[in-house]
Design an enzyme around this catalytic site. Structure first.
Site, PDB file in Angstrom:
ATOM      1  N   ARG A 281      27.191  32.333  72.668  1.00  0.00           N
ATOM      2  CA  ARG A 281      26.817  32.730  71.302  1.00  0.00           C
ATOM      3  C   ARG A 281      25.117  32.732  71.288  1.00  0.00           C
ATOM      4  NH1 ARG A 281      32.309  31.034  67.735  1.00  0.00           N
ATOM      5  NH2 ARG A 281      33.492  32.859  68.126  1.00  0.00           N
TER       6      ARG A 281
ATOM      7  N   LYS B  73      53.119  35.109  71.161  1.00  0.00           N
ATOM      8  CA  LYS B  73      54.086  34.858  69.853  1.00  0.00           C
ATOM      9  C   LYS B  73      54.083  36.087  69.701  1.00  0.00           C
ATOM     10  CE  LYS B  73      54.818  30.102  68.526  1.00  0.00           C
ATOM     11  NZ  LYS B  73      54.415  29.835  67.845  1.00  0.00           N
TER      12      LYS B  73
ATOM     13  N   GLY C  25      39.770  34.564  72.772  1.00  0.00           N
ATOM     14  CA  GLY C  25      39.391  33.076  73.667  1.00  0.00           C
ATOM     15  C   GLY C  25      39.922  33.109  75.041  1.00  0.00           C
TER      16      GLY C  25
ATOM     17  N   GLY D  17      38.992  35.902  66.592  1.00  0.00           N
ATOM     18  CA  GLY D  17      39.556  35.483  64.904  1.00  0.00           C
ATOM     19  C   GLY D  17      39.271  37.143  64.041  1.00  0.00           C
TER      20      GLY D  17
HETATM   21  C1  3PG Z   1      35.054  32.223  66.143  1.00  0.00           C
HETATM   22  O1  3PG Z   1      34.906  30.858  66.095  1.00  0.00           O
HETATM   23  O2  3PG Z   1      36.678  32.436  65.182  1.00  0.00           O
HETATM   24  C2  3PG Z   1      34.461  31.595  64.371  1.00  0.00           C
HETATM   25  O3  3PG Z   1      33.160  30.651  64.152  1.00  0.00           O
HETATM   26  C3  3PG Z   1      35.664  31.218  63.053  1.00  0.00           C
HETATM   27  O4  3PG Z   1      35.306  30.592  62.991  1.00  0.00           O
HETATM   28  P1  3PG Z   1      36.488  29.861  61.785  1.00  0.00           P
HETATM   29  O5  3PG Z   1      37.521  29.511  62.093  1.00  0.00           O
HETATM   30  O6  3PG Z   1      36.262  28.190  61.871  1.00  0.00           O
HETATM   31  O7  3PG Z   1      36.119  30.432  60.584  1.00  0.00           O
END
Ligand code: 3PG
Ligand code: MG
Length: 396
Positions: A36, A197, A354, A377
């Site tokens: 990142r 899931k 991930g 996410g």
């Molecule tokens: C992540 O690593 O997915 C982003 O930085 C968002 O982090 P968070 O899920 O804590 O909002």
């Protein structure tokens, strides 16, 4: 969708608030993956070379509005300085006097990192007053944190309403890759969705069957689809209460012309453990005391055959328990086929999430994929067809 980029924007002498995602993985107090940070550097270099004062904002972890010492951005600022090969200054707070003092003494081209925005409760509340405090520090706002764009927080969304705001180069690259994958893709489009899931990926599957030509379902979530069709899956992980939902997704796929591919064979074992005795079985012949832990070679061959005709691929989630050998075989074989088709110029491949990134790394093909998203996410929410607030606010 179009959004404002840095093209043609005059930044010399300006204080540019740059929202980054310095929420990097940390293990035993050390940053374990610099991806990142590395991907952020082109935007910082460009702004700095053009004479901007670059003021980096980011969250780290989830301190929930309190100053948690172990969640400081000090190590990330240090790592950023090392990757950039230059001095990076640090302010002990992201608003108020500590931030102002550092910014006031910056020269054009300088870079500073401000402390964790989530040390303030106003950040996650997207509080207007907190956004205004942030906005006071800059002349313009640049968001390069696609991976945090699913959060409507002060530093990702609120502040963008208060300053001229633009997408940074990393944000732009992510949006271009994702648009090419699903919004206006070269067809046929194929998606591979794995993971454990169905329940966590319902919206995603629902959105994909409307958009892609072929949907491969692997991983333990495939077991739920198989079981829903009345196929015995032994002791495999599956979600019984989602059988109707799974059948609904299959029906929706049929009506929108999307072919769903489920495993036809599997590697099974009595437990998920290294060195456990394994067996290769056809789907429909899974012994009652065994569990499905990876797709088998016939399934891989079917997927590879479809890959040969696909022009675009979106991949999220491994098709087996790839962290434990030999159940990485299916995911790795598919990853290598994806890499080969991409390298040959026949396929545009986009992966994210991930586990997917780890699986591609494990297969040794990360560099050969057209685009690997740095988001978790946010990538999932985008695959679900959701509007990301941090992106929407840059539209225009
Ligand atoms: C992540 O690593 O997915 C982003 O930085 C968002 O982090 P968070 O899920 O804590 O909002
Ligand atoms: Mg997260």
């Amino acid at each position: 969708m179009s959004y404002r980029t840095l093209d043609g924007v005059a930044v010399a002498g300006k204080r540019v608030l740059l929202r980054a995602d310095l929420n990097v993985p940390v293990r035993d107090g050390r940053i374990s993956d610099l991806t990142r940070i590395e991907r952020l550097c082109p935007t910082i270099r460009e702004l700095s070379e053009k004479g901007a004062r670059v003021i980096v904002l980011s969250h780290f972890d989830r301190p929930k509005g309190k100053r948690v010492p172990g969640m400081s951005l000090v190590p990330m600022a240090g790592a950023l300085g090392e990757v950039l090969g230059r001095k990076v200054r640090f302010a002990e707070d992201c608003v108020g006097v500590p931030a102002q003092q550092v910014i006031e003494t910056m020269y054009n081209g300088d870079v500073a990192v401000l402390e964790n925005t989530r040390f303030h409760a106003g950040e996650e509340k997207n509080d207007r007053a907190f956004s205004a405090e942030l906005a006071e520090l800059g002349d313009m706002f640049v968001n390069d944190a696609f991976s945090a764009a699913h959060r409507a927080h002060a530093s990702t969304e609120g502040v963008a309403h208060l300053l001229p705001s633009y997408a940074g180069r990393l944000m732009q690259a992510e949006l271009e890759a994702l648009t090419a994958a699903l919004t206006s893709p070269v067809r046929p489009v194929m998606a591979i969705v794995g993971g454990s899931k169905v329940s966590t990926k319902l919206d995603l599957l629902g959105n994909l069957v409307d958009k892609v030509d072929v949907l491969v379902i692997g991983g333990a979530m495939a077991n739920t689809f198989l079981a829903a069709e009345g196929i015995a899956v032994g002791r495999s992980l599956e979600e019984r209460d989602l059988h109707a939902t799974a059948l609904g997704i299959v029906a929706r796929a049929k009506s929108s012309g999307c072919t769903i591919l489920l495993p036809v064979d599997a590697m099974v074992a009595s437990a998920l453990a290294p060195g456990v005795a394994t067996r290769l079985v056809s789907i429909g012949e899974v012994p009652a005391d065994q569990m499905i832990l990876d797709v088998g070679p016939k399934t891989v061959a079917e997927i590879v055959a479809v890959l040969a005709t696909a022009r675009t691929l979106v991949w999220n989630g491994p098709v087996g328990a790839f962290e434990t050998a030999p159940f990485d075989a299916g995911t790795t074989a598919i990853a290598k086929a994806v890499a080969a088709a991409t390298t040959a110029g026949k396929l545009r491949s986009i992966g994210g999430g991930g586990d997917t990134v780890s699986a591609l790394k494990h297969a040794g093909v990360l560099e050969q994929i057209s685009y690997v998203s740095s988001a978790g996410g946010a990538f999932l929410e985008w695959l679900e067809g959701k509007i990301l607030p941090g992106v929407a606010v840059l539209e225009g």
